[in-house]
Design an enzyme around this catalytic site. Structure first.
Site, mmCIF file in Angstrom:
data_model
loop_
_atom_site.group_PDB
_atom_site.id
_atom_site.type_symbol
_atom_site.label_atom_id
_atom_site.label_comp_id
_atom_site.label_asym_id
_atom_site.label_seq_id
_atom_site.Cartn_x
_atom_site.Cartn_y
_atom_site.Cartn_z
ATOM 1 N N SER A 136 0.856 -1.188 0.060
ATOM 2 C CA SER A 136 -0.051 0.102 0.091
ATOM 3 C C SER A 136 0.765 1.179 0.156
ATOM 4 O O SER A 136 2.207 1.209 0.464
ATOM 5 C CB SER A 136 -0.836 0.157 1.242
ATOM 6 O OG SER A 136 -1.514 1.123 1.562
ATOM 7 N N TYR A 149 -2.090 -0.641 10.408
ATOM 8 C CA TYR A 149 -1.985 -1.294 8.863
ATOM 9 C C TYR A 149 -0.890 -0.830 8.096
ATOM 10 O O TYR A 149 -0.201 -1.544 7.445
ATOM 11 C CB TYR A 149 -3.346 -0.630 8.149
ATOM 12 C CG TYR A 149 -3.391 -0.856 6.730
ATOM 13 C CD1 TYR A 149 -4.084 -2.002 6.255
ATOM 14 C CD2 TYR A 149 -3.074 0.144 5.709
ATOM 15 C CE1 TYR A 149 -4.337 -2.397 4.982
ATOM 16 C CE2 TYR A 149 -3.238 -0.142 4.500
ATOM 17 C CZ TYR A 149 -3.691 -1.470 3.995
ATOM 18 O OH TYR A 149 -3.966 -1.614 2.713
ATOM 19 N N LYS A 153 1.990 -3.136 6.464
ATOM 20 C CA LYS A 153 2.585 -3.055 4.959
ATOM 21 C C LYS A 153 3.974 -2.792 4.890
ATOM 22 O O LYS A 153 4.648 -3.314 3.787
ATOM 23 C CB LYS A 153 1.692 -2.224 4.270
ATOM 24 C CG LYS A 153 -0.049 -2.415 4.124
ATOM 25 C CD LYS A 153 -0.019 -3.702 3.422
ATOM 26 C CE LYS A 153 -1.470 -4.034 2.962
ATOM 27 N NZ LYS A 153 -1.780 -5.235 2.278
#
Ligand code: NAP
Length: 244
Positions: A136, A149, A153
Site C-alpha cells: 500500500s 495497517y 505493509k
C-alpha cells in the site's frame, strides 16, 4: 496489455472481492489456470458464476497451518498474488492488541508462510516463479489512524525485498505493488467520507483515486516475463502521491 500465462497456475488470495477478484479474472483471460482463495463462500460462488474457469477455494489465511497444508496440495503454483488483507483504523492512543494481532497475522505473517510453501515447492521442482505482494501507499507515508495497517505493509515491503534477494538466484522474483486508494470494500471503509476523500484526492497529482484494473494491470506485468529484470521492487501505483 495482453499476456500469455498458458501452462501457468496462479493463486490469488483474497480473490472474493476488489483487487484480488479483478486480478483473478484478468489472469484467467490471459490463459492462466487460476485458483481464487477467499473466506466468504458467497463471494467465491458469484466469482465462479462470472468466470466458470476459475477454481475456487474457501480458506481463512489467518489459520496459517491449514492454509499451508492446503497450498501444498495445490502445488505447483508458478504465480502467486498475496492480496488478502484487512484494515482497521484506530488512533495511535486507542490501538488494541486484538487489532494489532489480526492485521499482522493476515497482512504479514500469512504472506510469509504462504510464500514459503509455494517457493519451497518450486525450488524442489526446479521451476521458476513470480510472487507479487499487495502492499500500500500506507507503507511509505503516514496516514491518520493507519499505524497498525501501515506497519504491517511496511513489514511486507521488507519481507518482499528479503524474499526476492534470497529467491532471485533460484529463479523466483518477488515484488510489491503499493496502490493508492481504490474504492473497493476496503477503500470505502477508509475513504468514503467526502471530508476525508476530498483532501486526499487533492494530494494525488493525477487528481483521482485508482481503479481496480489499474492495479491488476501492474500485478500482471510483474507476474509476467516482460518484467524479468524487476525483482525486490516496491512499486507505487499512486498517481504520484508518495512523491509529494
Ligand atoms: P477488499 O475489497 O476488502 O477485499 C479483500 C479480500 O480479501 C476479500 O475478499 C476478503 O474476504 C479477503 N480476505 C481478507 N482476509 C482474509 C483472510 N484472512 N483469508 C482469506 N481471505 C481474506 O480489499 P481490496 O481493497 O481489494 O484490497 C486488496 C489488497 O490491496 C489488500 O492487500 C489491501 O491492503 C491493498 N490495498 C488496498 C487499497 C484500497 O484503497 N482498496 C489501497 C492500498 C492497498 P472477506 O471480505 O470475506 O473478508
Amino acid at each position: 496489455m495482453a499476456y500469455d500465462f498458458s501452462g501457468k497456475r496462479a493463486l490469488v488470495t483474497g480473490a472474493g472481492k476488489g483487487i484480488g477478484r479483478n486480478t483473478a479474472k484478468a489472469l484467467l483471460q490471459c490463459g492462466a489456470e487460476v485458483i481464487a482463495l477467499s473466506r466468504t463462500q458467497s463471494d467465491l460462488d458469484s466469482l465462479k458464476q462470472e468466470a466458470p474457469g476459475i477454481q475456487i477455494v474457501l480458506a481463512d489465511i489467518s489459520d496459517i497451518k491449514s492454509t499451508v497444508t492446503l497450498i501444498e496440495k495445490l502445488a505447483p503454483i508458478h504465480l502467486l498474488v498475496n492480496n488478502a488483507a484487512v484494515a482497521k483504523l484506530q488512533p495511535f492512543l486507542e490501538i488494541t492488541e486484538e487489532a494489532y494481532d489480526q492485521l499482522m497475522q493476515i497482512n504479514l505473517k500469512a504472506t510469509l508462510f504462504i510464500s514459503q510453501a509455494v517457493a519451497k515447492d518450486l525450488v524442489q521442482r526446479g521451476l521458476p516463479g513470480s510472487i507479487v505482494n499487495i502492499s500500500s501507499q500506507a507503507s511509505l507515508v503516514t496516514l491518520p489512524e493507519h499505524t497498525v495497517y501501515s506497519t504491517s505493509k511496511a513489514g511486507l515491503d521488507m519481507l518482499s525485498k528479503s524474499m526476492g534477494a534470497e529467491l532471485g538466484p533460484k529463479g523466483i522474483r518477488v515484488n510489491t505493488v503499493n496502490p493508492t486508494v481504490v474504492l473497493t470494500a476496503m477503500g470505502r471503509y477508509g475513504w468514503s467520507d467526502p471530508a476525508k476523500a476530498g483532501p486526499m484526492i487533492a494530494r494525488i497529482p493525477v487528481g483521482r483515486f485508482a481503479e481496480e484494473e489499474e492495479i491488476s494491470d501492474v500485478i500482471l506485468y510483474l507476474l509476467s516475463d516482460k518484467s524479468a529484470m524487476i525483482n525486490c521492487a516496491v512499486l507505487p501505483v499512486d498517481g504520484g502521491f508518495t512523491a509529494t
